[in-house]
Design a protein around this motif. Structure first.
Motif, PDB file in Angstrom:
ATOM      1  N   LEU A   9       0.958  -0.813   0.050  1.00  0.00           N
ATOM      2  CA  LEU A   9       0.338  -0.137   0.087  1.00  0.00           C
ATOM      3  C   LEU A   9       1.344   1.521   0.084  1.00  0.00           C
ATOM      4  O   LEU A   9       0.833   2.098  -0.712  1.00  0.00           O
ATOM      5  CB  LEU A   9      -0.927   0.020   1.263  1.00  0.00           C
ATOM      6  CG  LEU A   9      -1.633  -0.732   1.259  1.00  0.00           C
ATOM      7  CD1 LEU A   9      -3.141  -1.199   2.614  1.00  0.00           C
ATOM      8  CD2 LEU A   9      -2.859  -1.014  -0.008  1.00  0.00           C
ATOM      9  N   LEU A  10       2.003   0.797   0.761  1.00  0.00           N
ATOM     10  CA  LEU A  10       2.791   2.432   0.983  1.00  0.00           C
ATOM     11  C   LEU A  10       3.195   2.580  -0.639  1.00  0.00           C
ATOM     12  O   LEU A  10       3.621   3.954  -1.494  1.00  0.00           O
ATOM     13  CB  LEU A  10       4.109   2.219   1.871  1.00  0.00           C
ATOM     14  CG  LEU A  10       3.765   2.092   2.657  1.00  0.00           C
ATOM     15  CD1 LEU A  10       4.883   1.957   3.938  1.00  0.00           C
ATOM     16  CD2 LEU A  10       3.086   3.555   3.783  1.00  0.00           C
ATOM     17  N   ILE A  11       3.937   1.373  -1.391  1.00  0.00           N
ATOM     18  CA  ILE A  11       4.882   1.871  -2.669  1.00  0.00           C
ATOM     19  C   ILE A  11       3.438   2.078  -3.764  1.00  0.00           C
ATOM     20  O   ILE A  11       3.852   2.977  -4.172  1.00  0.00           O
ATOM     21  CB  ILE A  11       5.069  -0.088  -3.105  1.00  0.00           C
ATOM     22  CG1 ILE A  11       6.070  -0.065  -2.213  1.00  0.00           C
ATOM     23  CG2 ILE A  11       5.222   0.095  -4.632  1.00  0.00           C
ATOM     24  CD1 ILE A  11       7.069  -1.393  -2.783  1.00  0.00           C
ATOM     25  N   LEU A  12       2.465   1.562  -3.073  1.00  0.00           N
ATOM     26  CA  LEU A  12       1.246   2.088  -4.695  1.00  0.00           C
ATOM     27  C   LEU A  12       0.793   3.360  -4.176  1.00  0.00           C
ATOM     28  O   LEU A  12       0.749   4.738  -5.132  1.00  0.00           O
ATOM     29  CB  LEU A  12      -0.244   1.242  -4.351  1.00  0.00           C
ATOM     30  CG  LEU A  12      -1.271   1.506  -5.325  1.00  0.00           C
ATOM     31  CD1 LEU A  12      -1.080   1.365  -6.560  1.00  0.00           C
ATOM     32  CD2 LEU A  12      -2.425   0.516  -4.449  1.00  0.00           C
ATOM     33  N   THR A  13       0.692   4.052  -2.855  1.00  0.00           N
ATOM     34  CA  THR A  13       0.722   5.297  -2.885  1.00  0.00           C
ATOM     35  C   THR A  13       1.323   6.235  -3.197  1.00  0.00           C
ATOM     36  O   THR A  13       1.129   7.296  -3.511  1.00  0.00           O
ATOM     37  CB  THR A  13       0.388   5.208  -0.868  1.00  0.00           C
ATOM     38  OG1 THR A  13      -0.890   4.479  -0.976  1.00  0.00           O
ATOM     39  CG2 THR A  13       0.287   7.010  -0.898  1.00  0.00           C
ATOM     40  N   LEU A  17       1.392   8.844  -6.017  1.00  0.00           N
ATOM     41  CA  LEU A  17       1.716  10.922  -5.794  1.00  0.00           C
ATOM     42  C   LEU A  17       2.440  11.175  -6.954  1.00  0.00           C
ATOM     43  O   LEU A  17       2.437  12.345  -7.622  1.00  0.00           O
ATOM     44  CB  LEU A  17       1.546  10.494  -4.577  1.00  0.00           C
ATOM     45  CG  LEU A  17       1.638  10.329  -3.156  1.00  0.00           C
ATOM     46  CD1 LEU A  17       1.868  10.624  -1.749  1.00  0.00           C
ATOM     47  CD2 LEU A  17      -0.397  11.768  -3.367  1.00  0.00           C
ATOM     48  N   PHE A  18       3.669  10.280  -7.168  1.00  0.00           N
ATOM     49  CA  PHE A  18       4.415  10.711  -7.823  1.00  0.00           C
ATOM     50  C   PHE A  18       3.858  11.046  -9.736  1.00  0.00           C
ATOM     51  O   PHE A  18       4.345  12.027 -10.470  1.00  0.00           O
ATOM     52  CB  PHE A  18       5.615   9.357  -8.438  1.00  0.00           C
ATOM     53  CG  PHE A  18       6.303  10.069  -9.091  1.00  0.00           C
ATOM     54  CD1 PHE A  18       8.091  10.738  -9.334  1.00  0.00           C
ATOM     55  CD2 PHE A  18       6.450   8.736 -10.263  1.00  0.00           C
ATOM     56  CE1 PHE A  18       8.868  11.255  -9.643  1.00  0.00           C
ATOM     57  CE2 PHE A  18       7.524   9.265 -11.347  1.00  0.00           C
ATOM     58  CZ  PHE A  18       8.817  10.055 -11.082  1.00  0.00           C
ATOM     59  N   TYR A  44      -5.031  13.071 -19.628  1.00  0.00           N
ATOM     60  CA  TYR A  44      -4.540  11.484 -20.151  1.00  0.00           C
ATOM     61  C   TYR A  44      -4.019  11.700 -19.207  1.00  0.00           C
ATOM     62  O   TYR A  44      -3.401  10.520 -18.884  1.00  0.00           O
ATOM     63  CB  TYR A  44      -4.391  12.399 -21.118  1.00  0.00           C
ATOM     64  CG  TYR A  44      -4.802  12.539 -22.350  1.00  0.00           C
ATOM     65  CD1 TYR A  44      -5.664  10.819 -22.941  1.00  0.00           C
ATOM     66  CD2 TYR A  44      -4.789  12.938 -23.259  1.00  0.00           C
ATOM     67  CE1 TYR A  44      -6.731  10.819 -23.948  1.00  0.00           C
ATOM     68  CE2 TYR A  44      -6.316  12.939 -24.798  1.00  0.00           C
ATOM     69  CZ  TYR A  44      -6.804  12.092 -25.062  1.00  0.00           C
ATOM     70  OH  TYR A  44      -7.524  12.019 -26.288  1.00  0.00           O
ATOM     71  N   GLY A  45      -2.931  12.661 -18.551  1.00  0.00           N
ATOM     72  CA  GLY A  45      -2.421  11.843 -17.596  1.00  0.00           C
ATOM     73  C   GLY A  45      -2.498  10.771 -16.195  1.00  0.00           C
ATOM     74  O   GLY A  45      -1.970  10.302 -15.947  1.00  0.00           O
ATOM     75  N   LEU A  50      -3.570   4.301 -13.522  1.00  0.00           N
ATOM     76  CA  LEU A  50      -3.454   2.676 -13.363  1.00  0.00           C
ATOM     77  C   LEU A  50      -2.642   1.548 -13.081  1.00  0.00           C
ATOM     78  O   LEU A  50      -2.551   0.522 -13.231  1.00  0.00           O
ATOM     79  CB  LEU A  50      -4.576   3.021 -14.700  1.00  0.00           C
ATOM     80  CG  LEU A  50      -5.831   3.867 -15.023  1.00  0.00           C
ATOM     81  CD1 LEU A  50      -6.792   3.404 -16.215  1.00  0.00           C
ATOM     82  CD2 LEU A  50      -6.708   3.056 -12.987  1.00  0.00           C
ATOM     83  N   VAL A  51      -1.477   2.982 -13.792  1.00  0.00           N
ATOM     84  CA  VAL A  51      -0.279   1.703 -13.919  1.00  0.00           C
ATOM     85  C   VAL A  51       0.073   1.076 -12.473  1.00  0.00           C
ATOM     86  O   VAL A  51       0.822  -0.134 -13.128  1.00  0.00           O
ATOM     87  CB  VAL A  51       0.642   2.898 -14.796  1.00  0.00           C
ATOM     88  CG1 VAL A  51       2.012   1.869 -15.102  1.00  0.00           C
ATOM     89  CG2 VAL A  51       0.303   2.576 -16.125  1.00  0.00           C
ATOM     90  N   PRO A  52       0.736   2.098 -12.047  1.00  0.00           N
ATOM     91  CA  PRO A  52       1.010   1.327 -10.592  1.00  0.00           C
ATOM     92  C   PRO A  52      -0.003  -0.159 -10.335  1.00  0.00           C
ATOM     93  O   PRO A  52       0.798  -1.067 -10.009  1.00  0.00           O
ATOM     94  CB  PRO A  52       1.279   1.704  -9.473  1.00  0.00           C
ATOM     95  CG  PRO A  52       1.310   3.486  -9.909  1.00  0.00           C
ATOM     96  CD  PRO A  52       0.293   3.423 -11.641  1.00  0.00           C
TER      97      PRO A  52
END
Length: 369
Positions: A9-13, A17-18, A44-45, A50-52
């Motif tokens: 969850l931390l990595i996804l968050t 955010l990035f 579009y950005g 959805l990528v992570p």
């Protein structure tokens, strides 16, 4: 909450955010340069969010439940004719706890007993229930057996914390079959060096894991070597307890003791968990022709063949050949680093599926596949 889930969850968050940050910069540039396209660029950005999620979902499902068979041919004049075509299947880093669901891990691996004080202790696995990911391990074992190996070589880290991680997997692992046997060595995790038991019960834990592997029908090579015979020819097979140049990892191996019974003129194979051992000691001090290692996992992330473990390990995954100065009798010497079947820390593999390696020995270059 399970520690692995928290990390995911931390990595996804952090990833989301990035992406939002980059999207905001791009949208701001669009607003300055092409005012009317601001909303379009920003919209579009947002799709990038959805990528992570896609990568993580893939990594925690297909990434850990699939596998890849890497086929390697080792050609050397040192390989006797009787061993031309000899098939070695290497597997590594099962980390059996990773073949349990997060809920099972919470119940059987990290239950803390308050009776030992604030540090707590690890308790034995709950008996009598089959781990839910057993079917994945069965699939891996079936794939290994289907390769009809002459030898199966397991290069360490069978468990992550304690020998009790074997509970429920005995029948599956004992079904591994090879003509000349299944051989294994200890990795850094196999000493329970990441549990509170490490200091007080290290010896009993090592003995327990040794006995449990032996009960599976495996031969555990603890700083010893054997000769595999075919007719009048033979090759050497040695194994050492973990040896690493990194002081953070337990080093209990004795290389000179392991190879003392091997004929230097034969084709000799060494099972050693940590690939740093190859350049540090194996090349300069022995005539070992092929070393098999694991340990790195490729950090469980592969991007078009690149793995971040390359920043830490000079030989982090795949096949390596020694420099000419370290050749023995003019013959090449090799290291193969397997990226493992299981996982540690994060329950995912992205772009780097669990690996089964089939190594075929060839007695001369002219017979290459």
């Amino acid at each position: 909450m399970n520690l692995a889930l928290v990390l995911v969850l931390l990595i996804l968050t952090a990833s989301e955010l990035f992406i939002l940050f980059i999207d905001a910069i791009v949208a701001a540039m669009a607003a300055l340069l092409w005012h009317k396209k601001f909303i379009t660029w920003y919209k579009y950005g947002l799709y990038g969010l959805l990528v992570p999620l896609v990568f993580i979902l893939t990594g925690t499902t297909c990434g850990i439940n699939g596998y890849k068979i890497n086929r390697i041919c080792i050609q050397s004049p040192a390989v006797p004719e009787s061993f031309d075509g000899y098939r070695i299947v290497q597997i590594s880093d099962m980390h059996l706890q990773s073949f349990r669901t997060a809920g099972e891990q919470d119940k059987v691996s990290f239950r803390i007993s308050k009776s030992v004080g604030s540090r707590g202790r690890f308790v034995d696995m709950v008996q009598g229930s089959e781990p839910k990911r057993t079917s994945t391990l069965v699939k891996f074992v079936d794939a290994i057996n289907s390769l009809h190996p002459d030898i199966i070589a397991f290069t360490g880290d069978l468990v992550t914390f304690l020998p009790s991680e074997l509970d429920g997997f005995e029948s599956v692992l004992s079904s591994l079959k090879a003509k000349d046997g299944v051989y294994s060595v200890f990795g850094n995790h196999d000493y329970a060096s990441y549990s509170p038991y490490f200091i007080t019960k290290a010896d009993s834990i090592e003995n327990s894991l040794y006995m449990r592997q032996t009960a599976l029908g495996w031969t555990v090579l603890r700083n010893e070597g054997i000769n595999v015979v075919r007719g009048t020819d033979s090759i050497g097979l040695a194994g050492v307890d973990n040896i690493s140049v990194n002081p953070r990892f337990v080093s209990k191996g004795n290389l000179s003791h392991a190879v003392r019974n091997l004929n230097r003129e034969n084709f000799n194979i060494l099972l050693s968990h940590d690939p740093t051992h190859w350049e540090a000691q194996v090349l300069p001090e022995t005539s070992i022709d092929l070393m098999l290692a694991g340990h790195t996992h490729g950090m469980q992330l592969g991007i078009f063949g690149f793995t971040p473990s390359r920043f830490i390990y000079k030989q982090d995954h795949g096949l390596y050949r020694c420099d000419k100065e370290f050749e023995h009798n003019g013959n090449p010497r090799y290291l193969y680093v397997n990226t493992g079947l299981g996982q540690t820390l994060l329950p995912m593999r992205i772009g780097l599926r669990p690996e089964i390696t089939l190594i075929t020995l060839k007695s001369c270059p002219e017979r290459s596949e």
